[in-house]
Design an enzyme around this catalytic site. Structure first.
Site, PDB file in Angstrom:
ATOM      1  N   HIS A 450       0.835  -1.203   0.000  1.00  0.00           N
ATOM      2  CA  HIS A 450       0.000   0.000   0.000  1.00  0.00           C
ATOM      3  C   HIS A 450       0.873   1.258   0.000  1.00  0.00           C
ATOM      4  O   HIS A 450       0.734   2.134  -0.860  1.00  0.00           O
ATOM      5  CB  HIS A 450      -0.907  -0.030   1.238  1.00  0.00           C
ATOM      6  CG  HIS A 450      -1.819   1.146   1.364  1.00  0.00           C
ATOM      7  ND1 HIS A 450      -3.162   1.071   1.110  1.00  0.00           N
ATOM      8  CD2 HIS A 450      -1.587   2.436   1.710  1.00  0.00           C
ATOM      9  CE1 HIS A 450      -3.719   2.257   1.290  1.00  0.00           C
ATOM     10  NE2 HIS A 450      -2.774   3.105   1.671  1.00  0.00           N
ATOM     11  N   GLU A 451       1.791   1.329   0.946  1.00  0.00           N
ATOM     12  CA  GLU A 451       2.623   2.530   1.053  1.00  0.00           C
ATOM     13  C   GLU A 451       3.561   2.653  -0.147  1.00  0.00           C
ATOM     14  O   GLU A 451       3.870   3.761  -0.593  1.00  0.00           O
ATOM     15  CB  GLU A 451       3.411   2.536   2.370  1.00  0.00           C
ATOM     16  CG  GLU A 451       2.533   2.543   3.633  1.00  0.00           C
ATOM     17  CD  GLU A 451       1.494   3.653   3.677  1.00  0.00           C
ATOM     18  OE1 GLU A 451       1.726   4.726   3.067  1.00  0.00           O
ATOM     19  OE2 GLU A 451       0.435   3.459   4.302  1.00  0.00           O
ATOM     20  N   HIS A 454       1.715   4.525  -2.840  1.00  0.00           N
ATOM     21  CA  HIS A 454       1.771   5.985  -2.647  1.00  0.00           C
ATOM     22  C   HIS A 454       3.145   6.509  -3.072  1.00  0.00           C
ATOM     23  O   HIS A 454       3.267   7.550  -3.713  1.00  0.00           O
ATOM     24  CB  HIS A 454       1.566   6.330  -1.169  1.00  0.00           C
ATOM     25  CG  HIS A 454       0.134   6.235  -0.697  1.00  0.00           C
ATOM     26  ND1 HIS A 454      -0.916   6.837  -1.353  1.00  0.00           N
ATOM     27  CD2 HIS A 454      -0.412   5.627   0.387  1.00  0.00           C
ATOM     28  CE1 HIS A 454      -2.044   6.592  -0.692  1.00  0.00           C
ATOM     29  NE2 HIS A 454      -1.764   5.859   0.361  1.00  0.00           N
ATOM     30  N   HIS A 457       3.553   6.753  -6.771  1.00  0.00           N
ATOM     31  CA  HIS A 457       2.758   7.885  -7.266  1.00  0.00           C
ATOM     32  C   HIS A 457       3.602   9.153  -7.198  1.00  0.00           C
ATOM     33  O   HIS A 457       3.528  10.019  -8.071  1.00  0.00           O
ATOM     34  CB  HIS A 457       1.507   8.021  -6.385  1.00  0.00           C
ATOM     35  CG  HIS A 457       0.362   8.761  -7.006  1.00  0.00           C
ATOM     36  ND1 HIS A 457      -0.773   9.065  -6.306  1.00  0.00           N
ATOM     37  CD2 HIS A 457       0.160   9.265  -8.244  1.00  0.00           C
ATOM     38  CE1 HIS A 457      -1.621   9.718  -7.091  1.00  0.00           C
ATOM     39  NE2 HIS A 457      -1.072   9.855  -8.274  1.00  0.00           N
TER      40      HIS A 457
HETATM   41 ZN    ZN Z   1      -3.097   5.144   1.882  1.00  0.00          ZN
END
Ligand code: ZN
Length: 658
Positions: A450-451, A454, A457
């Site tokens: 998940h991290e 990010h 991105h």
């Molecule tokens: Zn998040």
């Protein structure tokens, strides 16, 4: 020389001291104020605005980061000393009339009228942002807006203090050990330690999550479960911590603010620059999901009542579903740990996303860090070999580090100049013990993915305007790149690259893998209805509420979403910090949780169809989503990747609700 004054790609973490913070920030604030004057005088204020606070942003993100991962009393004091003046500076920008005039002057120029693409969007967003802060109001309107903001800040602070204080006010001391039946030993030990910390004898239970959740899930004694459940759901409804008048006041002020700024209601104001755009679309989104979840929700609860052999009260639901889960799946999450040694997990993750997105991740040596446990990695483009940026990884808990997992940006690069990005990823994962490597839970593996989403991105951003780059996107879009990555933790092909037994190198056995997948969808309709209920109430309060008793209003709405009848005094809304703990918070935005899940499940269907290692889908995701930041309307970005609007079917299918 103060190491916080100049932007340095190799942040000198080994030289930064607490005493550098105040002088650096004072100097950078003065510099930003000077640049603000230059921006106002400039005939291209938009361009100047984008880089005006670059040095201050950098210094503050480094200091904020250090305060979170390597804090000392001196550093905390220095951070607390500068934080208010820095916030005040940023908050003052959209209220600065001279700056607004300069932006308007520029917006009317031939150059501005000819703008296209990202710069056009930047201009539109800047103008809209000034308007949403009241730039076009008359002096009386501006004064009223300011009053509302001040009052909202004060009342919402009070609201969260009340929740905290009334949560802390409750305790239940159990002195008869027989009443602890059902609780796992860790929860019993925690209750004992809690009693000892208050110089009491016995077992002490509170409304804090670990204690509350353990009781609701495992404690056999239904009378104690009821007592604690009722206490939790009637927090902050009596003096001296009464939130009932505060919720009504907050809702009234938010509505007044929205209407003052020309919006129908608070949801339309808040969602104006989000992907949903307005409250009506958010509501339609919820209606659609609700219709597709309701039938299975009813069935699940009928099955649970049959399993328990009786109709259930709200304080029975968690307890009996845990019993039902254990009976159905015989799945122990701990059995997966030996298959997830940290280094193997990250190496597998770099391999998967390296292949899909066309990047190369390598460890860097000799980079200054804030703690010896921190590692540094470089990302290069797989085909051109270009250096795209670096990131730090800080995985384990420490006393001087805050809890949770997060990603942060330290430097936002610049595409035309080829300036690399710098970011970081932090976690509080299970540390290595007994000479074994760090062995993670599956949930921790998902957190890393998940991290990392990010982070990519940020690191793969190719946006020319700094303020629109990377993760600076709409709130209901920002979780797409992160949540989609979690899907690779559930596919056999990708899982086999990162999950290997730390001693034998064996892959996860098929029966364990199947159990893990089945347990994932257990009571999924209930989980979804719970989130939909909160999202419904949130939108109803911010769109339709007309001054009724907030407690009763909420209870009436939530009754449709509850697995068991709610008691008359049910008052969860008085403790719902998501909606009321700050002037905006998740107000009118609770739907975003589900919205983002729909996006990630739907977007992942391209990888389902084209292959979990599909380079075509991967390159598309990199170019059309990850690289684009907020350079275009997120709905457009999504369409350019999927060729259509989001479809909730994939989420329903993933949750076993199709
Ligand atoms: Zn998040």
């Amino acid at each position: 020389m103060n190491p916080l004054l100049e932007i340095s790609f190799r942040v000198p973490f080994d030289q930064i001291r607490a005493e550098h913070v105040e002088p650096a920030v004072d100097e950078l604030l003065a510099d930003a104020a000077k640049r603000l004057e230059e921006t106002i005088a400039s005939d291209r204020p938009l361009h100047a605005l984008d880089v005006m606070t670059e040095r201050l942003d950098y210094a503050m993100s480094v200091v904020r980061h250090l305060e979170g991962v390597a804090t000392t009393p001196e550093l905390r004091a220095a951070y607390n000393a500068v934080q208010p003046k820095v916030s005040a500076f940023y908050a003052g920008l959209p209220l600065n009339e001279a700056l607004w005039k300069a932006v308007q002057r520029y917006a009317a120029s031939d150059e501005a009228r000819a703008l296209t693409g990202t710069m056009r969007r930047f201009l539109t967003k800047t103008v809209d942002n000034f308007k949403r802060h009241g730039a076009e109001l008359d002096p009386a309107g501006k004064a009223r807006l300011k009053e509302i903001d001040v009052e909202l800040a004060a009342i919402t602070t009070k609201f969260s203090e009340h929740v905290l204080d009334s949560t802390n006010q409750f305790e239940l001391l159990v002195t008869d050990e027989a009443k602890l039946a059902g609780l796992p030993p860790t929860a019993v030990a925690a209750a004992r330690a809690s009693a000892e910390s208050k110089s009491q004898t016995g077992w002490r239970f509170t409304l804090h999550a670990p204690s509350y959740m353990a009781v609701m899930t495992y404690l056999d004694d239904a009378a104690i479960r009821q007592q604690i459940w009722r206490a939790y759901n009637t927090r902050a409804v009596a003096e001296p911590y009464d939130n009932r008048p505060l919720t009504a006041k907050i809702l009234t002020l938010r509505k007044e603010k929205a209407q003052l700024l020309g919006f129908r209601d608070f949801s339309d104001l808040v969602l104006d620059d989000r992907m949903a755009h307005n409250g009506t679309r958010a509501q339609q989104f919820l209606d659609n999901l609700h219709a597709k979840t309701e039938q299975r929700f009813v069935e699940e609860n009928r099955e649970l009542a049959a399993f328990a052999g009786r109709a259930l009260d709200p304080w029975d639901v968690g307890y009996w579903s845990e019993k039902q889960r254990a009976a159905l799946y015989d799945f122990d999450e701990e059995a997966l740990r030996p298959y997830f040694p940290l280094d193997r997990v990250t190496a597998g993750m770099f391999q998967i996303f390296g292949r899909i997105f066309g990047i190369r991740v390598t460890e860097e040596q000799g980079v200054p860090v804030w703690d010896p446990a921190v590692r540094s990695f470089a990302i290069h483009d797989g085909s051109s070999g270009a250096f795209l940026g670096s990131f730090y990884a800080d995985w384990f808990p420490r006393e001087n580090k805050r809890g949770g997992a997060w990603m942060d940006a330290l430097i936002t690069g610049n595409t035309p100049e080829g300036k690399p990005h710098l970011g970081l990823i932090c976690g509080n994962l299970t540390p290595p013990v007994d000479g074994k490597p760090a062995l993670l839970t599956h949930r921790e593996v998902e957190t890393i993915f998940h991290e990392f989403g990010h982070l990519l991105h940020h690191l793969l951003s190719r946006v020319e305007v700094r303020s629109l780059a990377g993760t600076s996107v709409a709130w209901d879009f920002v979780e797409l790149p992160s949540q989609i990555m979690e899907n690779w933790c559930w596919e056999r092909e990708s899982l086999d690259l990162l999950a290997r037994h730390f001693e034998t190198g064996a892959a996860i056995p098929e029966d364990l893998f199947q159990k893990m997948k089945r347990a994932k969808t257990f009571r999924a309709a209930n989980a979804q209805m719970r989130q939909l209920g909160f999202a419904y109430v949130d939108l109803a309060l911010h769109r339709e509420w007309k001054g009724e008793d907030v407690i009763q209003y909420t209870r009436r709405h939530l009754a449709r979403f509850a697995p068991a009848p709610l008691p008359d005094d049910y008052a969860m809304i008085a403790g719902f910090t998501h909606l009321f703990a700050s002037p905006v918070a998740y107000g009118a935005g609770y739907y975003s949780y589900k919205w983002a899940e729909v996006l990630d499940a739907d977007a992942f269907t391209r990888f389902r169809k084209e292959g979990v290692f599909s380079e075509t889908a991967g390159r598309d995701f990199r170019e059309k989503i990850l690289a684009r930041g907020d350079s275009e309307d997120p709905a457009e970005l999504y369409r350019s990747f999927m060729g259509r609007d989001p479809d909730p079917s994939a989420l329903l299918e993933r949750a076993g609700l199709a």
